[in-house]
Structures are given as structure tokens and as C-alpha cells.
Design a protein around this motif. Structure first.
Motif, PDB file in Angstrom:
ATOM      1  N   ARG A  20     -21.060 -27.622 -54.499  1.00 47.29           N
ATOM      2  CA  ARG A  20     -22.263 -27.445 -55.327  1.00 47.29           C
ATOM      3  C   ARG A  20     -23.418 -26.881 -54.524  1.00 47.29           C
ATOM      4  O   ARG A  20     -24.321 -26.234 -55.065  1.00 47.29           O
ATOM      5  CB  ARG A  20     -22.688 -28.783 -55.940  1.00 47.29           C
ATOM      6  CG  ARG A  20     -21.809 -29.262 -57.071  1.00 47.29           C
ATOM      7  CD  ARG A  20     -22.479 -30.405 -57.810  1.00 47.29           C
ATOM      8  NE  ARG A  20     -21.588 -30.974 -58.825  1.00 47.29           N
ATOM      9  CZ  ARG A  20     -21.395 -30.460 -60.033  1.00 47.29           C
ATOM     10  NH1 ARG A  20     -22.029 -29.336 -60.364  1.00 47.29           N
ATOM     11  NH2 ARG A  20     -20.583 -31.049 -60.893  1.00 47.29           N
ATOM     12  N   GLU A  21     -23.405 -27.158 -53.208  1.00 49.37           N
ATOM     13  CA  GLU A  21     -24.489 -26.701 -52.338  1.00 49.37           C
ATOM     14  C   GLU A  21     -24.247 -25.280 -51.831  1.00 49.37           C
ATOM     15  O   GLU A  21     -25.068 -24.733 -51.094  1.00 49.37           O
ATOM     16  CB  GLU A  21     -24.621 -27.646 -51.137  1.00 49.37           C
ATOM     17  CG  GLU A  21     -24.857 -29.101 -51.509  1.00 49.37           C
ATOM     18  CD  GLU A  21     -24.753 -30.013 -50.308  1.00 49.37           C
ATOM     19  OE1 GLU A  21     -24.545 -29.479 -49.182  1.00 49.37           O
ATOM     20  OE2 GLU A  21     -24.864 -31.237 -50.471  1.00 49.37           O
ATOM     21  N   MET A  22     -23.119 -24.705 -52.203  1.00 50.60           N
ATOM     22  CA  MET A  22     -22.766 -23.380 -51.706  1.00 50.60           C
ATOM     23  C   MET A  22     -22.605 -22.411 -52.869  1.00 50.60           C
ATOM     24  O   MET A  22     -22.780 -22.769 -54.031  1.00 50.60           O
ATOM     25  CB  MET A  22     -21.466 -23.463 -50.885  1.00 50.60           C
ATOM     26  CG  MET A  22     -21.560 -24.406 -49.691  1.00 50.60           C
ATOM     27  SD  MET A  22     -20.108 -24.352 -48.619  1.00 50.60           S
ATOM     28  CE  MET A  22     -18.926 -25.311 -49.585  1.00 50.60           C
TER      29      MET A  22
ATOM     30  N   ARG B  88     -19.279 -29.366 -46.420  1.00 53.14           N
ATOM     31  CA  ARG B  88     -20.391 -29.293 -47.380  1.00 53.14           C
ATOM     32  C   ARG B  88     -19.825 -29.329 -48.790  1.00 53.14           C
ATOM     33  O   ARG B  88     -18.738 -28.800 -49.052  1.00 53.14           O
ATOM     34  CB  ARG B  88     -21.191 -28.009 -47.186  1.00 53.14           C
ATOM     35  CG  ARG B  88     -22.039 -27.981 -45.920  1.00 53.14           C
ATOM     36  CD  ARG B  88     -22.645 -26.596 -45.711  1.00 53.14           C
ATOM     37  NE  ARG B  88     -23.537 -26.238 -46.828  1.00 53.14           N
ATOM     38  CZ  ARG B  88     -23.982 -24.995 -47.024  1.00 53.14           C
ATOM     39  NH1 ARG B  88     -23.589 -24.012 -46.208  1.00 53.14           N
ATOM     40  NH2 ARG B  88     -24.801 -24.750 -48.029  1.00 53.14           N
ATOM     41  N   HIS B  89     -20.546 -29.928 -49.706  1.00 52.98           N
ATOM     42  CA  HIS B  89     -20.069 -29.967 -51.090  1.00 52.98           C
ATOM     43  C   HIS B  89     -20.212 -28.578 -51.700  1.00 52.98           C
ATOM     44  O   HIS B  89     -21.238 -27.908 -51.497  1.00 52.98           O
ATOM     45  CB  HIS B  89     -20.877 -30.967 -51.918  1.00 52.98           C
ATOM     46  CG  HIS B  89     -20.205 -31.337 -53.207  1.00 52.98           C
ATOM     47  ND1 HIS B  89     -20.172 -30.480 -54.302  1.00 52.98           N
ATOM     48  CD2 HIS B  89     -19.517 -32.458 -53.571  1.00 52.98           C
ATOM     49  CE1 HIS B  89     -19.510 -31.060 -55.284  1.00 52.98           C
ATOM     50  NE2 HIS B  89     -19.099 -32.265 -54.871  1.00 52.98           N
TER      51      HIS B  89
ATOM     52  N   GLN C 154     -20.391 -23.709 -62.441  1.00 53.10           N
ATOM     53  CA  GLN C 154     -21.492 -23.156 -61.640  1.00 53.10           C
ATOM     54  C   GLN C 154     -21.258 -21.673 -61.390  1.00 53.10           C
ATOM     55  O   GLN C 154     -20.146 -21.257 -61.081  1.00 53.10           O
ATOM     56  CB  GLN C 154     -21.581 -23.921 -60.307  1.00 53.10           C
ATOM     57  CG  GLN C 154     -22.672 -23.470 -59.364  1.00 53.10           C
ATOM     58  CD  GLN C 154     -22.745 -24.350 -58.124  1.00 53.10           C
ATOM     59  OE1 GLN C 154     -22.539 -25.573 -58.218  1.00 53.10           O
ATOM     60  NE2 GLN C 154     -23.012 -23.755 -56.980  1.00 53.10           N
TER      61      GLN C 154
ATOM     62  N   TYR D 150     -15.340 -23.231 -59.190  1.00 56.13           N
ATOM     63  CA  TYR D 150     -16.723 -23.065 -59.653  1.00 56.13           C
ATOM     64  C   TYR D 150     -16.802 -22.887 -61.171  1.00 56.13           C
ATOM     65  O   TYR D 150     -17.685 -23.447 -61.829  1.00 56.13           O
ATOM     66  CB  TYR D 150     -17.379 -21.881 -58.938  1.00 56.13           C
ATOM     67  CG  TYR D 150     -17.845 -22.224 -57.546  1.00 56.13           C
ATOM     68  CD1 TYR D 150     -19.054 -22.885 -57.339  1.00 56.13           C
ATOM     69  CD2 TYR D 150     -17.089 -21.909 -56.425  1.00 56.13           C
ATOM     70  CE1 TYR D 150     -19.496 -23.223 -56.064  1.00 56.13           C
ATOM     71  CE2 TYR D 150     -17.504 -22.244 -55.144  1.00 56.13           C
ATOM     72  CZ  TYR D 150     -18.709 -22.902 -54.970  1.00 56.13           C
ATOM     73  OH  TYR D 150     -19.131 -23.249 -53.705  1.00 56.13           O
TER      74      TYR D 150
ATOM     75  N   GLU E 136     -21.225 -18.138 -49.159  1.00 54.20           N
ATOM     76  CA  GLU E 136     -20.243 -18.957 -48.446  1.00 54.20           C
ATOM     77  C   GLU E 136     -18.817 -18.529 -48.794  1.00 54.20           C
ATOM     78  O   GLU E 136     -17.936 -18.550 -47.937  1.00 54.20           O
ATOM     79  CB  GLU E 136     -20.450 -20.438 -48.779  1.00 54.20           C
ATOM     80  CG  GLU E 136     -21.687 -21.071 -48.157  1.00 54.20           C
ATOM     81  CD  GLU E 136     -22.975 -20.720 -48.888  1.00 54.20           C
ATOM     82  OE1 GLU E 136     -24.052 -21.048 -48.362  1.00 54.20           O
ATOM     83  OE2 GLU E 136     -22.893 -20.121 -49.994  1.00 54.20           O
TER      84      GLU E 136
END
Length: 321
Positions: free
Chosen positions: A46-48, A43-44, A88, A82, A52
Motif C-alpha cells: 500500500r505504501e508503494m 514495505r507494505h 489501488q 494492486y 517500486e
């Protein structure tokens, strides 16, 4: 045609290099970020987020039984991803998931044991270990010494861009000076041979190669302990002579410890621990030792006062009364 965006791990490498992190840190961060992505089925990131990250750290601790320092290394790599690359927010308090490192007392040799190990060594490896013990250097600091950092007149070494990006000055033992001068004469001959063959360049930090185009071939910038072979620079792709690799020194120390009959777990860093402990035993001020070691906080240096007090705070056992 619009250029394709750089892959995530390449972006990580770019920012690490902009911040002048070491190549070892680059390898470590890329490794842990890749592990994190693979753990979550590619999974990328950015989606976590925080959940996670916590799941990954829990897996490392519970399933793989990694040490706290290893777990925190993984945490630092992912937080870097991040904060610096994705910009993020993870949505968690980082310190709340940081593993608590166990407090330990470092292995320390007596002065007689340190000298016994050194006497079992020879050549360039013996010279490096003499600087680890006699100057309190970290292994990487000794291997990355440049000719310009050795000041025979002032009898000192300048340790540049050490851990934390700090520089400091430490002592150059008088008993090492003659051997080091002889060694550098041989290194200078080797450097001249490299120049004659069209080589002779050395890695320069922080884009100094662009600022000073010919400095990479200058004698003063050469490593004090060059490798005996050429290798390809993993970042630039240039074939050049780097400094000695630590693996050979580690093997030489293990062999010397066995030959000296010392039944302790001894590594390169043991000599730095012994340097600090023996200075304190000889009555030197802890602030002086702190400066020589390059510790930012005196609390780090205080560990050696605990080493001095091993055995129940130096209290005599009732059995010995």
C-alpha cells in the motif's frame, strides 16, 4: 473480541480461488508478490506504487537476467495484487513496463521422428504422448482429462476449462482407442479398490463438490490418468488420488528422445507443435487447426506457417541449383 484481519498473502489466495484460477497460478502469484515485498525490505505494498514496481522489474531484467516471459509473469502477479486485492491504482501505464517477448520458432519433429520417440516409450506415458501428438493437447489438458470427456462413439475428446477458461472438442485418434479402452478398464478397477478402502474421491472444480455431494466418487469424474499414489490436496487438505504428475512424463520423454537418437530439444509441448505443423502440411485449413488447438486468435496459429517455411521462405539456395 474483534477478529484479526487476514494476512495479505492469504487475501491474495482467497481472491485467486474466488476467480477460479489454477493452483499453479496461485503458487506463481504468491511467489512473485512475496519476492516484490522482500525486495523492498518488507514495505507494505500500500505504501508503494509504480516506481517500486518498475525498480523490481528492472532488477529482474538487469541483475537476474530473467526471460521476458518470466518478467511479465511477475508483472501480472503484482498488477493482480494492486487491482484485485488492494484496489489501488499503480499510477503507470502497465503496457509501458511489459517486457517484449522475443519471437521464436518452436521445435517441430517430423512424423517419423515423433513416431520413433513414441515407440521408445511404453505404458501410460506412451499413451499420454500419443494424445499430445495425435490430439494436439497441452500437457495439463491431457493429464486433467476426466472419464466423461472421452467420447469413443464420436471419436473425440472434450477439453474443458483449458487455457483462458475455454473448452473445445478435438479428435481422438482411431489408433489409440483400443489401448485407451484397456487403460480405462484398469483405472476403473483401481477406482473400485480405492472406494473399498474408503477413498475414491477426486478433486472437482468450481465448488461442484458442494453442488453434487457424491460426484467426487462417481466413475465419470475420475481422471483418465490417475497418479499411482495418494497425496494431500494443498487447498482442501483432503487425501485423495490426483492425476499423474508431469515430472515423470518429462523424464520418460527425455529418455525416449535419447534412445531414438534425435538431436533436438524435445519436450511435452513439442508434440503439440508437431501436431499443428503436420496438419497444415497435409493441407488442412488453418481455421480448422486453430479450433483444434483452442487458440483464441488465428495469429497464434500462424506461427506454424512460419515453421513450414523455414529455410529462407522455402526458397531454394543458389548452392543447390
Amino acid at each position: 473480541m474483534e477478529a484479526r484481519p487476514r494476512k495479505l498473502l492469504d487475501q491474495v489466495r482467497d481472491i485467486i480461488r474466488v476467480k477460479h484460477y489454477s493452483y499453479r497460478t496461485e503458487e506463481s502469484y504468491v511467489y512473485w508478490i512475496r519476492r516484490y515485498i522482500l525486495f523492498h525490505q518488507k514495505r507494505h505494498p500500500r505504501e508503494m506504487g509504480g516506481a517500486e514496481l518498475e525498480a523490481f522489474l528492472t532488477h529482474l531484467a538487469v541483475e537476474e537476467h530473467v526471460a521476458a516471459s518470466t518478467q511479465n509473469q511477475a508483472l501480472n502477479a503484482i498488477v493482480f495484487l494492486y487491482r484485485e486485492v488492494l484496489k489501488q491504482d499503480l499510477g503507470i501505464q502497465i503496457e509501458s513496463v511489459r517486457a517484449k517477448r522475443s519471437r521464436y520458432l518452436p521445435t517441430v519433429l517430423t512424423q517419423e521422428e515423433a513416431i520413433a520417440v513414441i515407440r521408445q516409450m511404453s505404458g501410460v506415458y506412451q499413451l499420454v504422448v500419443k494424445l499430445l501428438y495425435g490430439s494436439g493437447l497441452r500437457l495439463t489438458e491431457a493429464l486433467q482429462l476426466r472419464v466423461k470427456d472421452v467420447d469413443f462413439a464420436q471419436q473425440q475428446l472434450v477439453v474443458r476449462d483449458a487455457k483462458g477458461g475455454e473448452s473445445r472438442v478435438t479428435m481422438l485418434p482411431a489408433s489409440v482407442m483400443d489401448a485407451l479402452k484397456d487403460h480405462l478398464q484398469g483405472v476403473k478397477r483401481l477406482h473400485q479398490q480405492d472406494l473399498d478402502k474408503g477413498y475414491g474421491s477426486v478433486y472437482l472444480p468450481f465448488a461442484l463438490e458442494r453442488k453434487y455431494p457424491n460426484a467426487d466418487r462417481a466413475w465419470i469424474w475420475q481422471f483418465v490418468f490417475p497418479s499411482d499414489r495418494f497425496s494431500r490436496d494443498p487447498r482442501s487438505g483432503i487425501t485423495r488420488r490426483h492425476h499423474l504428475h508431469e515430472s515423470g512424463l518429462n523424464r520418460a520423454i527425455k529418455q525416449a528422445v535419447r534412445a531414438a537418437g534425435i538431436e533436438k530439444r524435445v519436450g511435452c509441448h513439442t508434440f503439440r507443435h508437431s501436431f499443428a505443423t503436420h496438419l497444415l502440411q497435409n493441407g488442412y485449413d488453418i481455421r480448422t487447426v486453430q479450433e483444434l488447438l483452442g487458440h483464441k486468435d488465428v495469429k497464434t496459429t500462424m506461427i506454424y506457417t512460419h515453421v513450414l517455411n523455414r529455410g529462407g521462405k522455402a526458397v531454394r539456395s543458389p548452392l543447390d541449383l
